[in-house]
Every structure is written in structure tokens, then in C-alpha cells.
Design a protein around this motif. Sequence first.
Motif, PDB file in Angstrom:
ATOM      1  N   ALA A  92       0.490 -20.212  82.059  1.00  0.00           N
ATOM      2  CA  ALA A  92       1.012 -21.646  83.221  1.00  0.00           C
ATOM      3  C   ALA A  92       1.791 -20.510  83.999  1.00  0.00           C
ATOM      4  N   LYS A  93       1.961 -19.976  84.092  1.00  0.00           N
ATOM      5  CA  LYS A  93       2.798 -18.781  84.299  1.00  0.00           C
ATOM      6  C   LYS A  93       1.873 -18.085  85.486  1.00  0.00           C
ATOM      7  N   ILE A  94       0.655 -17.477  84.327  1.00  0.00           N
ATOM      8  CA  ILE A  94      -0.940 -17.456  86.067  1.00  0.00           C
ATOM      9  C   ILE A  94      -1.101 -18.205  86.604  1.00  0.00           C
ATOM     10  N   LEU A  95      -1.892 -19.131  85.913  1.00  0.00           N
ATOM     11  CA  LEU A  95      -2.155 -20.552  87.174  1.00  0.00           C
ATOM     12  C   LEU A  95      -0.832 -20.967  88.128  1.00  0.00           C
ATOM     13  N   ASN A  96       0.269 -20.580  88.250  1.00  0.00           N
ATOM     14  CA  ASN A  96       0.935 -20.665  89.047  1.00  0.00           C
ATOM     15  C   ASN A  96       1.075 -19.934  90.327  1.00  0.00           C
ATOM     16  N   THR A  97       1.309 -18.765  90.094  1.00  0.00           N
ATOM     17  CA  THR A  97       0.928 -17.246  90.452  1.00  0.00           C
ATOM     18  C   THR A  97       0.073 -17.313  91.362  1.00  0.00           C
ATOM     19  N   ILE A  98      -1.438 -17.867  90.695  1.00  0.00           N
ATOM     20  CA  ILE A  98      -2.712 -17.540  91.322  1.00  0.00           C
ATOM     21  C   ILE A  98      -2.553 -19.410  92.477  1.00  0.00           C
ATOM     22  N   THR A  99      -2.092 -20.051  92.474  1.00  0.00           N
ATOM     23  CA  THR A  99      -1.706 -21.187  92.482  1.00  0.00           C
ATOM     24  C   THR A  99      -1.170 -21.022  94.181  1.00  0.00           C
ATOM     25  N   ALA A 100       0.118 -20.670  94.207  1.00  0.00           N
ATOM     26  CA  ALA A 100       0.557 -19.788  95.142  1.00  0.00           C
ATOM     27  C   ALA A 100       0.230 -18.967  96.381  1.00  0.00           C
ATOM     28  N   TYR A 101      -0.536 -18.516  95.672  1.00  0.00           N
ATOM     29  CA  TYR A 101      -0.989 -17.260  96.356  1.00  0.00           C
ATOM     30  C   TYR A 101      -1.619 -17.578  96.908  1.00  0.00           C
ATOM     31  N   ILE A 102      -3.338 -18.414  96.570  1.00  0.00           N
ATOM     32  CA  ILE A 102      -4.194 -19.021  97.212  1.00  0.00           C
ATOM     33  C   ILE A 102      -4.403 -19.940  98.600  1.00  0.00           C
ATOM     34  N   LYS A 103      -2.790 -20.885  98.631  1.00  0.00           N
ATOM     35  CA  LYS A 103      -1.990 -20.995  99.504  1.00  0.00           C
ATOM     36  C   LYS A 103      -1.928 -20.214 101.229  1.00  0.00           C
TER      37      LYS A 103
END
Length: 105
Positions: A92-103
Amino acid sequence: MEQPNLTYIEQLARGDENIKKTLLDVIKSEFPEEKKEYYESLAKKDYKKIEENVHKIKHKISILGLEKSYELANAFEHNLREKSRKGEEDFAKILNTITAYIKTI
């Protein structure tokens, strides 16, 4: 936690901005849908589908240069085969990190 980067994408593109843009567009369009499908299968406790979702997302993790995160996702995928959700919080932390990054890209 490690941060995503474009090193691998830039290697693949070999200086071609159109290829780089295409790869980034694929990630930006596919990742949110894959993340949504992951959480839907998680809510249903459909381990086979969760495992499939994690497997798909692992490719994005790798492309974004997240080597340690890839290993965590790989272990989580393996645990799901045993019907264990060990590693779910890290994923879940990885998903959140990627979500923030792709923005930001």
C-alpha cells in the motif's frame, strides 16, 4: 522509502522524447486502473485476483526504478499464493508513493 525515478525509462527511450512520453502516458493511464482493480479484489478477498493485480503492478514498480519495492511486491505476490496478506501494508505504501509521483511527471 525509495523514490521512483525515470532512469530506466530514459534508458529505454535513448533520448527520444516521444518514446519517453509514450511510456509515461502508459504508466499514467494504466496504473490508476490497476490500483483500483487491486483494491477491489482485496475487498473481495479474491486471492487469485489480488495476486494477478500485484503481478501487473510489479512491472510499473520495476520501470520506475523501485528495486527494493519490487522485491517487497514480489514477496507479497508469493504470500498471496499461500493466502497470506503479509506485505499488504508495504505494498500500500508503494502504491501511494507511485500515485504521488505520477502526479508530478
